[in-house]
Write an enzyme that holds these catalytic residues in place. Structure first.
Site, PDB file in Angstrom:
ATOM      1  N   HIS A 159       9.306  -3.518   3.573  1.00 40.53           N
ATOM      2  CA  HIS A 159       8.885  -3.760   2.182  1.00 40.53           C
ATOM      3  C   HIS A 159      10.093  -4.111   1.313  1.00 40.53           C
ATOM      4  O   HIS A 159      10.011  -4.960   0.413  1.00 40.53           O
ATOM      5  CB  HIS A 159       8.216  -2.510   1.598  1.00 40.53           C
ATOM      6  CG  HIS A 159       6.948  -2.096   2.283  1.00 40.53           C
ATOM      7  ND1 HIS A 159       6.841  -0.950   3.017  1.00 40.53           N
ATOM      8  CD2 HIS A 159       5.710  -2.679   2.327  1.00 40.53           C
ATOM      9  CE1 HIS A 159       5.600  -0.821   3.479  1.00 40.53           C
ATOM     10  NE2 HIS A 159       4.902  -1.858   3.086  1.00 40.53           N
ATOM     11  N   SER A 198       4.159   0.958   8.114  1.00 40.15           N
ATOM     12  CA  SER A 198       3.846   2.303   7.607  1.00 40.15           C
ATOM     13  C   SER A 198       3.098   3.113   8.663  1.00 40.15           C
ATOM     14  O   SER A 198       3.164   4.339   8.680  1.00 40.15           O
ATOM     15  CB  SER A 198       2.977   2.212   6.349  1.00 40.15           C
ATOM     16  OG  SER A 198       3.571   1.356   5.408  1.00 40.15           O
ATOM     17  N   ARG A 199       2.365   2.422   9.540  1.00 36.53           N
ATOM     18  CA  ARG A 199       1.559   3.124  10.547  1.00 36.53           C
ATOM     19  C   ARG A 199       2.402   3.625  11.716  1.00 36.53           C
ATOM     20  O   ARG A 199       1.904   4.415  12.518  1.00 36.53           O
ATOM     21  CB  ARG A 199       0.439   2.222  11.055  1.00 36.53           C
ATOM     22  CG  ARG A 199      -0.661   2.007  10.008  1.00 36.53           C
ATOM     23  CD  ARG A 199      -1.856   1.267  10.578  1.00 36.53           C
ATOM     24  NE  ARG A 199      -2.999   1.308   9.691  1.00 36.53           N
ATOM     25  CZ  ARG A 199      -3.345   0.334   8.843  1.00 36.53           C
ATOM     26  NH1 ARG A 199      -2.609  -0.753   8.748  1.00 36.53           N
ATOM     27  NH2 ARG A 199      -4.413   0.449   8.078  1.00 36.53           N
ATOM     28  N   MET A 246       0.844  -1.199   0.000  1.00 38.79           N
ATOM     29  CA  MET A 246       0.000   0.000   0.000  1.00 38.79           C
ATOM     30  C   MET A 246       0.879   1.249   0.000  1.00 38.79           C
ATOM     31  O   MET A 246       0.416   2.340   0.344  1.00 38.79           O
ATOM     32  CB  MET A 246      -0.950  -0.005   1.200  1.00 38.79           C
ATOM     33  CG  MET A 246      -1.916  -1.199   1.142  1.00 38.79           C
ATOM     34  SD  MET A 246      -3.458  -0.933   2.027  1.00 38.79           S
ATOM     35  CE  MET A 246      -2.868  -0.692   3.676  1.00 38.79           C
ATOM     36  N   GLN A 291     -10.522  -2.778   1.985  1.00 39.27           N
ATOM     37  CA  GLN A 291     -10.074  -3.453   3.199  1.00 39.27           C
ATOM     38  C   GLN A 291     -10.087  -2.525   4.416  1.00 39.27           C
ATOM     39  O   GLN A 291      -9.669  -2.917   5.509  1.00 39.27           O
ATOM     40  CB  GLN A 291      -8.698  -4.095   3.004  1.00 39.27           C
ATOM     41  CG  GLN A 291      -7.561  -3.121   2.871  1.00 39.27           C
ATOM     42  CD  GLN A 291      -6.293  -3.819   2.407  1.00 39.27           C
ATOM     43  OE1 GLN A 291      -6.246  -4.408   1.337  1.00 39.27           O
ATOM     44  NE2 GLN A 291      -5.262  -3.777   3.239  1.00 39.27           N
ATOM     45  N   LEU A 336       6.627   3.137   1.617  1.00 37.77           N
ATOM     46  CA  LEU A 336       7.519   1.985   1.781  1.00 37.77           C
ATOM     47  C   LEU A 336       8.603   2.229   2.833  1.00 37.77           C
ATOM     48  O   LEU A 336       9.122   3.324   2.970  1.00 37.77           O
ATOM     49  CB  LEU A 336       8.176   1.654   0.435  1.00 37.77           C
ATOM     50  CG  LEU A 336       7.204   1.343  -0.707  1.00 37.77           C
ATOM     51  CD1 LEU A 336       7.970   1.008  -1.995  1.00 37.77           C
ATOM     52  CD2 LEU A 336       6.252   0.197  -0.342  1.00 37.77           C
ATOM     53  N   HIS A 337       8.906   1.160   3.564  1.00 41.90           N
ATOM     54  CA  HIS A 337       9.984   1.188   4.554  1.00 41.90           C
ATOM     55  C   HIS A 337      10.875  -0.030   4.313  1.00 41.90           C
ATOM     56  O   HIS A 337      10.625  -0.818   3.381  1.00 41.90           O
ATOM     57  CB  HIS A 337       9.407   1.214   5.972  1.00 41.90           C
ATOM     58  CG  HIS A 337       8.378   0.141   6.231  1.00 41.90           C
ATOM     59  ND1 HIS A 337       8.685  -1.203   6.249  1.00 41.90           N
ATOM     60  CD2 HIS A 337       7.036   0.211   6.428  1.00 41.90           C
ATOM     61  CE1 HIS A 337       7.599  -1.904   6.489  1.00 41.90           C
ATOM     62  NE2 HIS A 337       6.572  -1.074   6.584  1.00 41.90           N
TER      63      HIS A 337
HETATM   64  P1  AMP Z   1       1.422  -2.924   3.552  1.00 44.58           P
HETATM   65  O1  AMP Z   1       1.976  -1.908   2.623  1.00 44.58           O
HETATM   66  O2  AMP Z   1       1.469  -2.512   4.987  1.00 44.58           O
HETATM   67  O3  AMP Z   1       0.087  -3.457   3.116  1.00 44.58           O
HETATM   68  O4  AMP Z   1       2.400  -4.157   3.474  1.00 44.58           O
HETATM   69  C1  AMP Z   1       2.754  -4.741   2.246  1.00 44.58           C
HETATM   70  C2  AMP Z   1       3.514  -6.007   2.509  1.00 44.58           C
HETATM   71  O5  AMP Z   1       4.680  -5.715   3.268  1.00 44.58           O
HETATM   72  C3  AMP Z   1       2.712  -7.031   3.320  1.00 44.58           C
HETATM   73  O6  AMP Z   1       2.962  -8.317   2.796  1.00 44.58           O
HETATM   74  C4  AMP Z   1       3.280  -6.882   4.699  1.00 44.58           C
HETATM   75  O7  AMP Z   1       3.176  -8.039   5.479  1.00 44.58           O
HETATM   76  C5  AMP Z   1       4.737  -6.573   4.383  1.00 44.58           C
HETATM   77  N1  AMP Z   1       5.386  -5.927   5.516  1.00 44.58           N
HETATM   78  C6  AMP Z   1       4.960  -4.835   6.193  1.00 44.58           C
HETATM   79  N2  AMP Z   1       5.788  -4.558   7.226  1.00 44.58           N
HETATM   80  C7  AMP Z   1       6.764  -5.498   7.186  1.00 44.58           C
HETATM   81  C8  AMP Z   1       7.920  -5.770   8.000  1.00 44.58           C
HETATM   82  N3  AMP Z   1       8.235  -5.006   9.051  1.00 44.58           N
HETATM   83  N4  AMP Z   1       8.702  -6.818   7.666  1.00 44.58           N
HETATM   84  C9  AMP Z   1       8.384  -7.607   6.603  1.00 44.58           C
HETATM   85  N5  AMP Z   1       7.315  -7.411   5.817  1.00 44.58           N
HETATM   86  C10 AMP Z   1       6.522  -6.374   6.094  1.00 44.58           C
END
Ligand code: AMP
Length: 280
Positions: free
Chosen positions: A39, A189-190, A32, A63, A35-36
């Site tokens: 990701h 991200s939060r 979403m 969602q 990015l950190h």
């Molecule tokens: P999001 O952008 O939060 O929907 O996350 C996208 C993908 O990145 C999802 O598969 C998450 O599980 C993964 N993700 C988010 N945070 C982490 C993290 N700290 N370590 C590994 N994967 C992550």
């Protein structure tokens, strides 16, 4: 080199057709955005599993619940593109809501099984049907043969694996270990919503899970270990949604002492909802 950004399914298909014509495999990393480094671990794992990686950036409205943080969810496409360029990602799929959800769409995915484990689904009832629908669309649109998801969202990982299997989508879903800050806090991200003092408190979620896992390994009953973790988080000022020990594969409540276990937690700190999980 800067990644190419495509915003329609048609142009995504055109790009991946070129790779296919050259006999190159590709993996998809659904995100979403905002990015950190967590990701980025998924992107790197993608390159281990396939010749090319496409990252999707789409804040999926279906969602989010009515009272959730859709409108304030962080967005930073420019920053995202820069980070993905540094990793050698050739292609970003960043569709609009209209492109993903045709006004006339009559189809969505409803899931049971891991999507009804009484964890995230209990507090976000709309969430996994929204995730399953958008991820199924991304899998079909991208025609990737591998997909990278984080262990960080463990129930989501189980839901996506099951969805792909049940729908016979020819893709392998890989779980990537949670990437953490130095103090153990899972990257998310939060996390940028947290105030400075909340951020230093927030590591307590990981610490309480780690302590509970240690106790279980030393013979303590999983239910009493997770209850103690929940109590200690409440004492520290968290509003706990759940701390639970579940079967690591089915997410069912454990019934014997030899099952592989996963400890999962969700708790509010101020206005921010945080989740984390670890294996035992
Ligand atoms: P999001 O952008 O939060 O929907 O996350 C996208 C993908 O990145 C999802 O598969 C998450 O599980 C993964 N993700 C988010 N945070 C982490 C993290 N700290 N370590 C590994 N994967 C992550």
């Amino acid at each position: 080199m800067k990644p190419k950004i495509v915003r329609t399914v048609e142009s995504l298909r055109r790009e991946v057709a070129r790779w296919k014509a050259d006999n190159l495999s590709h993996a998809i990393v659904p995100t979403m955005g905002a990015l950190h480094d967590g990701h980025i671990q998924l992107v790197r794992e993608g390159f281990q599993q396939a010749d090319r990686v496409v990252v999707s950036i789409f804040v999926n409205p279906t969602q989010f619940g009515l009272k959730e943080d859709l409108s304030r969810y962080p967005r930073d496409e420019e920053g995202d593109v820069e980070k993905l360029a540094a990793e050698g990602v050739p292609l970003i799929f960043a569709p609009t809501v209209e492109e993903m959800y045709n006004l006339n769409a009559a189809t969505s995915i409803h899931m049971e099984g891991p999507a009804k484990a009484g964890l995230e689904d209990k507090f976000r009832p709309h969430f996994f049907d929204g995730v399953a629908t958008v991820v199924a669309k991304l899998f079909i649109q991208s025609q990737a043969t591998a997909a990278m998801f984080g262990d960080k969202d463990y129930q989501q990982l189980m839901v996506v694996k099951r969805m792909a299997k049940d729908l016979s989508i020819p893709i392998t879903v890989f779980g990537v270990p949670t990437h953490r800050e130095d103090d153990g806090m899972a990257m998310s991200s939060r996390n940028r919503y947290l105030t400075k003092s909340e951020r230093s408190q927030a590591t307590a979620i990981y610490k309480s899970l780690t302590q509970a896992a240690d106790k279980i390994r030393n013979g303590k009953n999983p239910q009493s270990a997770t209850r103690a973790a929940s109590r200690s988080l409440t004492t520290l000022g968290f509003k706990v949604d759940y701390v639970a020990a579940r079967n690591a594969e089915t997410l069912a409540v454990p019934t014997n002492t030899t099952e592989p276990l996963r400890l999962l937690a969700a708790a509010w700190l101020g206005k921010t909802r945080l989740i984390d999980n670890i294996s035992v």
